[in-house]
Design an enzyme around this catalytic site. Structure first.
Site, PDB file in Angstrom:
ATOM      1  N   HIS A 189      -5.953  -7.392  -0.011  1.00 37.96           N
ATOM      2  CA  HIS A 189      -6.202  -5.754  -0.097  1.00 37.96           C
ATOM      3  C   HIS A 189      -5.868  -5.948  -1.372  1.00 37.96           C
ATOM      4  CE1 HIS A 189      -7.031  -6.265   3.903  1.00 37.96           C
ATOM      5  NE2 HIS A 189      -7.913  -5.350   4.008  1.00 37.96           N
ATOM      6  N   ASP A 210      -3.947 -12.381   3.983  1.00 39.26           N
ATOM      7  CA  ASP A 210      -4.881 -12.451   4.094  1.00 39.26           C
ATOM      8  C   ASP A 210      -7.237 -13.186   3.916  1.00 39.26           C
ATOM      9  OD1 ASP A 210      -4.470 -10.777   2.285  1.00 39.26           O
ATOM     10  OD2 ASP A 210      -4.811  -8.491   3.639  1.00 39.26           O
ATOM     11  N   HIS A 238       0.771  -1.271   0.146  1.00 47.13           N
ATOM     12  CA  HIS A 238      -0.094  -0.061   0.000  1.00 47.13           C
ATOM     13  C   HIS A 238       0.612   1.337   0.049  1.00 47.13           C
ATOM     14  CE1 HIS A 238      -3.561  -2.057   0.707  1.00 47.13           C
ATOM     15  NE2 HIS A 238      -3.182  -2.433   1.935  1.00 47.13           N
ATOM     16  N   ASP A 285      -2.413 -11.032  -1.960  1.00 47.81           N
ATOM     17  CA  ASP A 285      -3.552 -10.152  -0.672  1.00 47.81           C
ATOM     18  C   ASP A 285      -4.853  -9.607  -0.967  1.00 47.81           C
ATOM     19  OD1 ASP A 285      -3.730  -8.156   0.929  1.00 47.81           O
ATOM     20  OD2 ASP A 285      -2.110  -8.719   1.576  1.00 47.81           O
TER      21      ASP A 285
END
Length: 306
Positions: free
Chosen positions: A162, A247, A124, A160
């Site tokens: 996200h 995740d 990120h 991931d």
């Protein structure tokens, strides 16, 4: 059996995110404990400190100093989710340095593949901004460093839950780095729609597969066994770097995907079958300690055998 390197260091435990924070030190120690049974088959590699110059391969010139100063002053919140403490800069430069050491170890012929068990995560982090638990973009810096070392074309795979907004942004106008991501959508950080495909000469070199909450093994198997191999084949990368965020696991407390541990094993197997080029896997998310450890274990098993 493949020559697989494993990177871990207790320095990663020193990044203190505060009580109750999901991105906690126990994440990397859980993985390290789960991998104990495989240690005899792995080549252990120590990370090194990335220099400010290396970090600024993808980040703003002043950004490393800004983070160092904030940490030296005792730490603060870099965004609502991302806390740094007095030792966070040290942990973060060693997290970046793990990727650099992985590249060097591959060049030297010590290993063919590397699993880097690092924190803080990175995908990120943007040009001059920490976000989403990430301080420096470990994978993006590793990709640019690999290119400086002669690996001209890099394929980045991000599984991931996200979307890796920072990694996508770093290479959005670049045709030498292909960014492929599967992620829950709509979800944090809000990017990663199928319409985001790159710009300029980078158009067509970003490929997002947004997935609804509840997506499980079968859909992931289709994507990674049918869609991904064709993209890798046509790009013909010199190296593949994977943002390994666990995740997406059904037991993860922060997300809403339903991939099992065996499903993660199949994703990794399909990734490894796409290319004979070197692979570097770098840890991103994953917040259920048991699921995280088991997912990393099945990943490294596949790295050794596929």
């Amino acid at each position: 059996m493949r020559k697989v390197g494993y990177i871990y260091d207790p320095v990663y435990l020193k990044h203190d995110t505060g009580e109750g924070h999901p991105e906690r030190p126990e994440r990397v120690s859980s993985i390290d404990n789960h991998l104990k049974e495989l240690k005899r088959d792995l080549i252990e590699i120590k990370p090194r400190k990335a220099t400010a110059k290396e970090i600024t391969l993808v980040h703003d010139t002043y950004y490393p100093q800004e983070i160092m100063d904030l940490c030296s002053a005792g730490g603060t919140y870099l965004d609502p989710d991302t806390r740094c403490s007095i030792f966070s800069y040290e942990a973060a430069v060693y997290a970046v340095g793990a990727g650099l050491e992985a590249v060097d170890s591959i060049i030297e012929g010590k290993v063919e593949r590397v699993f880097a068990n690092v924190r803080p995560p990175g995908h990120h982090a943007e040009y001059s901004k920490a976000m989403g638990f990430c301080i420096f973009n470990n994978v993006a810096v590793t990709a640019r460093y690999a290119q400086k070392k002669g690996y001209e074309k890099i394929f980045i795979i991000d599984f991931d839950a996200h979307h890796g907004n920072g990694t996508q942004k770093a290479f959005y106008d670049d045709d030498t780095v292909f960014y492929f991501s599967t992620h829950q959508y709509p979800f944090y950080p809000g990017t990663g729609s199928a319409e985001e495909k790159g710009v300029g000469k980078g158009l067509g070199f970003t490929y997002n597969v947004p997935l609804p909450a509840g997506t499980g093994d079968e859909t992931y198997e289709d994507i990674y066994s049918m869609m991904l191999p064709d993209l890798v084949y046509h790009f013909k990368p010199d190296m593949v770097i994977v943002s390994a965020g666990y995740d997406l696991h059904i037991d993860d407390p922060l997300t809403h995907l339903e991939v099992t541990t065996d499903g993660i094993g199949k994703i990794v197997e399909n990734i490894l079958k796409t290319s004979e080029s070197p692979f570097i896997f770098m840890l991103e998310g994953g917040y259920n300690l048991k699921a995280l450890g088991e997912s990393a274990l099945i990943t490294v098993r596949k790295m050794l055998t596929v």
